[in-house]
Structure formats: structure tokens, C-alpha cells
Design an enzyme around this catalytic site. Sequence first.
Site, PDB file in Angstrom:
ATOM      1  N   LYS A 152      -4.531   7.067   7.187  1.00  0.00           N
ATOM      2  CA  LYS A 152      -5.026   5.798   7.424  1.00  0.00           C
ATOM      3  C   LYS A 152      -6.667   5.816   7.402  1.00  0.00           C
ATOM      4  CE  LYS A 152      -1.211   3.668   9.941  1.00  0.00           C
ATOM      5  NZ  LYS A 152      -0.862   2.934  11.265  1.00  0.00           N
ATOM      6  N   GLU A 189      -7.279   1.078   3.638  1.00  0.00           N
ATOM      7  CA  GLU A 189      -6.318   1.533   2.931  1.00  0.00           C
ATOM      8  C   GLU A 189      -5.247   2.740   3.682  1.00  0.00           C
ATOM      9  OE1 GLU A 189      -8.279   0.962  -1.419  1.00  0.00           O
ATOM     10  OE2 GLU A 189      -8.706   2.930  -0.373  1.00  0.00           O
ATOM     11  N   VAL A 190      -4.143   2.788   3.037  1.00  0.00           N
ATOM     12  CA  VAL A 190      -3.297   3.893   3.485  1.00  0.00           C
ATOM     13  C   VAL A 190      -3.007   4.721   2.480  1.00  0.00           C
ATOM     14  CG1 VAL A 190      -1.066   4.450   4.494  1.00  0.00           C
ATOM     15  CG2 VAL A 190      -2.156   2.265   5.373  1.00  0.00           C
ATOM     16  N   ASP A 232       6.192  -4.999  19.334  1.00  0.00           N
ATOM     17  CA  ASP A 232       6.035  -5.375  18.051  1.00  0.00           C
ATOM     18  C   ASP A 232       7.104  -4.624  17.218  1.00  0.00           C
ATOM     19  OD1 ASP A 232       5.677  -6.941  15.673  1.00  0.00           O
ATOM     20  OD2 ASP A 232       3.804  -5.956  14.984  1.00  0.00           O
ATOM     21  N   ILE A 283      -1.462   4.210  -1.262  1.00  0.00           N
ATOM     22  CA  ILE A 283      -0.111   3.725  -1.224  1.00  0.00           C
ATOM     23  C   ILE A 283       0.090   2.686  -0.488  1.00  0.00           C
ATOM     24  CG2 ILE A 283       0.916   6.229  -1.501  1.00  0.00           C
ATOM     25  CD1 ILE A 283       1.445   6.174   1.330  1.00  0.00           C
ATOM     26  N   GLY A 284      -1.055   1.919  -0.130  1.00  0.00           N
ATOM     27  CA  GLY A 284      -0.733   0.801   0.636  1.00  0.00           C
ATOM     28  C   GLY A 284      -1.962   0.322   1.445  1.00  0.00           C
ATOM     29  N   ALA A 285      -1.971  -0.781   2.239  1.00  0.00           N
ATOM     30  CA  ALA A 285      -2.937  -1.367   2.793  1.00  0.00           C
ATOM     31  C   ALA A 285      -2.603  -1.705   4.140  1.00  0.00           C
ATOM     32  CB  ALA A 285      -3.458  -2.686   2.452  1.00  0.00           C
TER      33      ALA A 285
END
Length: 495
Positions: free
Chosen positions: A214, A195-196, A307, A188-190
Site C-alpha cells: 500500500k 495505490e495498492v 467495518d 493492482i488497485g486503489a
Amino acid sequence: APSAVPTVHLMRATAGTLSLSWLPPERPNGVILDYEIKYQERGESFSHTVTAQHTSAKVEGLKAGTVYVVQVRARTVAGYGRYSSPLDFSTNDPERSVQDLLPLIVGSASAGFVVILAMVVIAVVCLRRQRTGSELEYTEKLQQYGEYNLSPGVKVYIDPFTYEDPNEAVHEFAREIDISCVKIEEVIGAGEFGEVCRGRLKQPGRKETTVAIKTLKAGYTERQRRDFLSEASIMGQFDHPNVIHLEGVLTRSCPVLIVTEFMENGALDSFLRLNDGRFTVTQLVGMLRGIAAGMKYLSDMNYVHRDLAARNVLVNSNLVCKVSDFGLSRFLDDNSSDPTYTSSLGGKIPIRWTAPEAIAFRKFTSASDVWSYGIVMWEVMSFGERPYWDMSNQDVMNAVEQDYRLPPPMDCPAVLHQLMLECWVKERNMRPRFGQIVSTLDKLLRNAASLKVLTSTHSGDLCRVGGTLPGHQRKSIGDAQDMKQQMSQTLPIRV
């Protein structure tokens, strides 16, 4: 609306009061604003109600020696949930209490001194024994981190990088999950290290759940593995409804995995941009309240995030916002969508979200997190607009140094922009604490009329702290070039 409050407990009763406590709903479905306690004399139809901000309350002004039927329910922005099951609690009868205690007082008077003395001796011996073993080890660790002056029982964040062996920190704070319990379904993402993915977690004796996974990409160095797992060592120390929850880690598998709860709506900034204008001010303030509550919890544990930004807040299907991204080592690309500034002291800093003292002196504190929270407030109220638009990092630093601040987003309540400005006070000791921010937002949510007064400043003009000068209207919020030209010609609006 939230589910029912599970049960209510009687902590203490006097002739005129009942001290109660209860567990929060299993499914709050949002940020709980307060609780309503309903009580009435048994057999009577007329009832009374009082409200409480936390999961405990003292009901006063009651009749002595009387049985009361008590119920509690929770409230979110969606309204009230269901009441808990009715329970009977009795206030004390002073006359009856004295009659019951009199024989005991007379009979035990002669032996009381001997018994008390024996109990004191036993207590001293037991307390000395308890100071050995794990408690002494924990005290030594707190002393190592300079936190030994905290009150007993206060949970303190422990930096995993202080461990000689980082793997020890992982095993202390994160639970190891068997590879057979995890099933990866799709990417679903990076992430920073790999990768995630979305997947399923099925552990013995527990219901199968959807999780985020993750992964650590192949070919990693030992330092990358340590930095990757350090986030799990940090996350595993936290337990709060507005902080992302760690399910566990897989350190014996290939690839190495970190498993967390799954947040259906993803990052807050992109979620708001996809839903521009679809949420009410009350819903947006509810989201901000959740973020502030999570940050108060982290601040109370002496953890500094460094952050905090809308991109590092995740949103679930119930619009509950949770603080995430606890990796201390970041390898950010200056050409990415999150440009950073390399300070003279080394390391990279997300300029648009960072307090001036953190940029200049690397002085990161809870107060610098409060500054970042003010930027998050602006992001939320502008539905994911980029702070300072396309101004360069150097322009942003120069503007902030000259006391310019972000203007109120379109249709932003005046009280919210005022709170943002308080978060952006240059003197860090003058900024509000997260506990004060939570309290302020709670009051706003209970008094919706205060959110209807909008700011008059144009959303395209930077604001300057102190004084008032005429500002220049801008046709587009995103037209930063016009704004920079205005800054070079005349002063924009000051507030």
C-alpha cells in the site's frame, strides 16, 4: 489436504493417560477442522484413534507402564493430511515410581523444611524485581486503556491513537523494512490513501515472497500520514491465520509504504461474484468458519472492527479467508459503490452492514461486529449479492427498525439462515459470541447432513422476526423495486 503435523510432544504421563501437544501443519491449505490422534502399543498391529479440536489432547484408558506409538494428522474440508512421524511415549508404572522415590523421600525429609523456606524467600525477592522496568510500564499502559482487570498474560489490543506521538506506535508494533528489500511490480488497485501494488520482498536470510504494498500518495498531510500508518500499528499487533499479516512498513522512504502478505484472490465479495455457483456449501461454510475464527481472535483482544464486510475480507489461493482493513479513519464517498449514512453524531457508517445501535448511538462493540458478520454470511451464501439490493439507506434503516431481516439466499441451508437471524437480534446482548459461532460452524462441517436441509422462504422476500404471514414471490433476487412496492402494500414474509 494439509501437510504433515511437524512433531508431537509429551506434556504429562500418568499410569493410564498421556497428555500430548503438537504444532499445526506448516501448510494447512485451509481451515483445520480437527486432529486425529492414532496410538497403539509398541509391537501391536491394532491401533486406536481419537479426535481433538485443538493442538493438544489427553489420551485416556491406557495400560500402566506401557510404551505407546503415537501419530497425529490434521483434517480440513479437503480431507486428512499425512501423519506425523511415529514417536514412543510411556505411561507411568505406579509400583516402580514408588520404589524410585522412596530413597529420595527418606533422605530429604530432615532438610526439606529448610530448603522450602529458602526457596520461598528467593521467589518473593525475584517476583518483586520482575515487577519493575518494562512490566510496570506495560501495566501502566493497560490501566490507561482501562484494561488492567484482565487476566495476566492476556494480550490486549492497544489503540495507536492513544499515543502522544503516533510514530511511536508505528515503531513499537510494526517492523521497519529497508527499501532495498522491496520491489514494486505492478499496480493492482486503489486504496483509501493511494495505490495498492503487487511486489516482491527479499529480506536477508529469508526466502523471497510475493507481497501486497500500500502506498501513500504524494502531497499528503501529516494527518493523512498518521491515519495511513495507524493501520500498520493496528495490524502489527495481530497474529492469526485468519487475520491479514503485516510484513512491515517503510516510513523513511518516499512514498511511505505498508507491506502485507499477498492474497491471490483479492476481496471476498468480488471473488464470489466471479465464481458464482462454483463452490459447494461445505466450501462456503469453511470460508465463513475462517472469518469467524479471525473475528473471535480480534474480539478476544478487545478489538472492534466496525467495518466487517465481504469487501474487507481477502482470499488466498487456498481459499483461506482473512479479515483485513483496519483503518479507523475512513473517508467514504456517498456516490461510491459502498454508500454510507452520515449520523447525527458525525462520521460515516456503512448502513447495510451496521447494527442498529451503532447507527443510532455510535455504540460499536463486538456484538455490533456479530451483526455485521451475519451480513457477511448472507453475502457469502448469495455469492456476493449486494445486501438489501438497491434499496436506499433510509429504506434499509426503516425495514430493520420494523424487524425486517434479509431472507435466505437461494439454496441456503436452513441452519445457516437461522444463525444469520441470531446475529441480527435487535438486543445486542442476545446475539451469539464469535466463539459460539465458530463452534456452531465446526459442528455443521462435521455433520454435513445438516447442511442439506434448505429454507423454504423465497430469497426475494424480506423476513420479519416473529409470527408468520404469507409472502410474495419475486422473480428476481435483485428486483428491489418490486420488494419496496410489496413493503408499501402488505407485510412480506415473517419468520
